[in-house]
Design a protein around this motif. Structure first.
Motif, PDB file in Angstrom:
ATOM      1  N   ASP A   8      -2.020   2.416  -7.290  1.00 44.19           N
ATOM      2  CA  ASP A   8      -1.359   1.991  -8.526  1.00 44.19           C
ATOM      3  C   ASP A   8      -0.339   3.024  -9.000  1.00 44.19           C
ATOM      4  OD1 ASP A   8      -2.947  -0.254  -8.348  1.00 44.19           O
ATOM      5  OD2 ASP A   8      -4.350   0.381  -9.916  1.00 44.19           O
ATOM      6  N   ALA A   9      -0.666   4.298  -8.882  1.00 46.64           N
ATOM      7  CA  ALA A   9       0.262   5.353  -9.296  1.00 46.64           C
ATOM      8  C   ALA A   9       1.517   5.342  -8.426  1.00 46.64           C
ATOM      9  CB  ALA A   9      -0.422   6.718  -9.227  1.00 46.64           C
ATOM     10  N   ILE A  10       1.335   5.218  -7.115  1.00 42.31           N
ATOM     11  CA  ILE A  10       2.478   5.173  -6.190  1.00 42.31           C
ATOM     12  C   ILE A  10       3.332   3.939  -6.477  1.00 42.31           C
ATOM     13  CG2 ILE A  10       3.143   4.880  -3.757  1.00 42.31           C
ATOM     14  CD1 ILE A  10       2.110   7.674  -4.245  1.00 42.31           C
ATOM     15  N   HIS A  11       2.689   2.813  -6.665  1.00 42.12           N
ATOM     16  CA  HIS A  11       3.421   1.565  -6.905  1.00 42.12           C
ATOM     17  C   HIS A  11       4.251   1.648  -8.186  1.00 42.12           C
ATOM     18  CE1 HIS A  11       3.332  -3.099  -7.049  1.00 42.12           C
ATOM     19  NE2 HIS A  11       4.338  -2.669  -6.333  1.00 42.12           N
ATOM     20  N   PRO A  39      -2.944   8.985   6.323  1.00 38.93           N
ATOM     21  CA  PRO A  39      -2.373   7.913   7.150  1.00 38.93           C
ATOM     22  C   PRO A  39      -3.043   6.546   6.928  1.00 38.93           C
ATOM     23  CG  PRO A  39      -2.786   9.867   8.476  1.00 38.93           C
ATOM     24  CD  PRO A  39      -3.388  10.117   7.121  1.00 38.93           C
ATOM     25  N   GLU A  40      -4.339   6.537   6.705  1.00 39.04           N
ATOM     26  CA  GLU A  40      -5.033   5.261   6.471  1.00 39.04           C
ATOM     27  C   GLU A  40      -4.581   4.631   5.163  1.00 39.04           C
ATOM     28  OE1 GLU A  40      -9.216   6.021   6.695  1.00 39.04           O
ATOM     29  OE2 GLU A  40      -9.043   6.848   8.716  1.00 39.04           O
ATOM     30  N   TRP A  41      -4.460   5.445   4.132  1.00 39.82           N
ATOM     31  CA  TRP A  41      -4.015   4.935   2.833  1.00 39.82           C
ATOM     32  C   TRP A  41      -2.568   4.468   2.908  1.00 39.82           C
ATOM     33  CZ3 TRP A  41      -6.206   8.318  -1.716  1.00 39.82           C
ATOM     34  CH2 TRP A  41      -7.591   8.205  -1.739  1.00 39.82           C
ATOM     35  N   THR A  42      -1.754   5.183   3.672  1.00 39.89           N
ATOM     36  CA  THR A  42      -0.356   4.806   3.817  1.00 39.89           C
ATOM     37  C   THR A  42      -0.240   3.435   4.473  1.00 39.89           C
ATOM     38  OG1 THR A  42       0.258   7.135   3.979  1.00 39.89           O
ATOM     39  CG2 THR A  42       1.883   5.549   4.722  1.00 39.89           C
ATOM     40  N   LYS A  43      -1.039   3.186   5.497  1.00 39.73           N
ATOM     41  CA  LYS A  43      -1.032   1.864   6.154  1.00 39.73           C
ATOM     42  C   LYS A  43      -1.471   0.777   5.177  1.00 39.73           C
ATOM     43  CE  LYS A  43      -1.713   3.482  10.806  1.00 39.73           C
ATOM     44  NZ  LYS A  43      -1.256   2.822  11.989  1.00 39.73           N
ATOM     45  N   GLN A  44      -2.466   1.082   4.358  1.00 40.36           N
ATOM     46  CA  GLN A  44      -2.912   0.105   3.353  1.00 40.36           C
ATOM     47  C   GLN A  44      -1.795  -0.181   2.353  1.00 40.36           C
ATOM     48  OE1 GLN A  44      -7.082   1.970   2.669  1.00 40.36           O
ATOM     49  NE2 GLN A  44      -7.082  -0.052   1.716  1.00 40.36           N
ATOM     50  N   LEU A  45      -1.051   0.858   1.956  1.00 37.53           N
ATOM     51  CA  LEU A  45       0.059   0.665   1.021  1.00 37.53           C
ATOM     52  C   LEU A  45       1.133  -0.229   1.632  1.00 37.53           C
ATOM     53  CD1 LEU A  45       0.506   4.270  -0.434  1.00 37.53           C
ATOM     54  CD2 LEU A  45      -0.457   2.280  -1.592  1.00 37.53           C
ATOM     55  N   GLN A  47       0.673  -2.671   3.647  1.00 36.75           N
ATOM     56  CA  GLN A  47       0.178  -4.046   3.586  1.00 36.75           C
ATOM     57  C   GLN A  47       0.049  -4.564   2.163  1.00 36.75           C
ATOM     58  OE1 GLN A  47      -3.500  -3.834   5.733  1.00 36.75           O
ATOM     59  NE2 GLN A  47      -2.495  -3.662   7.713  1.00 36.75           N
ATOM     60  N   GLU A  48      -0.430  -3.731   1.258  1.00 35.28           N
ATOM     61  CA  GLU A  48      -0.758  -4.213  -0.088  1.00 35.28           C
ATOM     62  C   GLU A  48       0.419  -4.241  -1.058  1.00 35.28           C
ATOM     63  OE1 GLU A  48      -4.175  -2.129  -1.588  1.00 35.28           O
ATOM     64  OE2 GLU A  48      -5.362  -2.648   0.184  1.00 35.28           O
ATOM     65  N   ILE A  49       1.280  -3.228  -1.002  1.00 39.43           N
ATOM     66  CA  ILE A  49       2.377  -3.178  -1.980  1.00 39.43           C
ATOM     67  C   ILE A  49       3.753  -3.270  -1.320  1.00 39.43           C
ATOM     68  CG2 ILE A  49       0.995  -1.884  -3.648  1.00 39.43           C
ATOM     69  CD1 ILE A  49       2.729   0.607  -2.962  1.00 39.43           C
ATOM     70  N   GLY A  50       3.790  -3.429   0.002  1.00 41.11           N
ATOM     71  CA  GLY A  50       5.068  -3.545   0.698  1.00 41.11           C
ATOM     72  C   GLY A  50       5.793  -2.217   0.852  1.00 41.11           C
ATOM     73  N   LEU A  51       5.043  -1.139   0.972  1.00 41.59           N
ATOM     74  CA  LEU A  51       5.644   0.177   1.154  1.00 41.59           C
ATOM     75  C   LEU A  51       6.434   0.219   2.450  1.00 41.59           C
ATOM     76  CD1 LEU A  51       5.846   3.256   0.411  1.00 41.59           C
ATOM     77  CD2 LEU A  51       3.861   3.559   1.891  1.00 41.59           C
TER      78      LEU A  51
END
Length: 67
Positions: A8-11, A39-45, A47-51
Motif C-alpha cells: 500500500d505504501a509503494i502504491h 524479490p518475492e514481494w516485487t513479483k507480487q507487486l 501482479q497486484e498493482i501493475g508495478l
C-alpha cells in the motif's frame, strides 16, 4: 512491516509520482527498513498493482512505476 503495508505504501507513493521513482528514492521517502527490495514481494507487486521497472538514466537504476 508486513507485505500489505509495504504494498500500500509503494502504491500510494507511485501514484503520486507518475514519472516513477527509483528504489532508493522510495526507501528514503517512505522510511522503509529494507536496503533492497524483496524479490518475492516485487513479483507480487507486479501482479497486484501493475508495478513495472524500467532502466533509468544510469546503468544500475530502475524506475518503478504503476500503470
Amino acid at each position: 512491516m508486513k507485505y500489505p503495508e509495504f504494498r500500500d505504501a509503494i502504491h500510494r507513493a507511485l501514484r503520486k509520482h507518475r514519472n516513477g521513482l527509483t528504489w532508493p528514492e522510495l526507501r528514503d521517502r517512505l522510511s522503509l527498513p529494507y536496503t533492497r527490495p524483496c524479490p518475492e514481494w516485487t513479483k507480487q507487486l507486479e501482479q497486484e498493482i501493475g508495478l513495472t521497472r524500467t532502466p533509468g538514466t544510469t546503468r544500475r537504476a530502475l524506475i518503478w512505476k504503476v500503470q
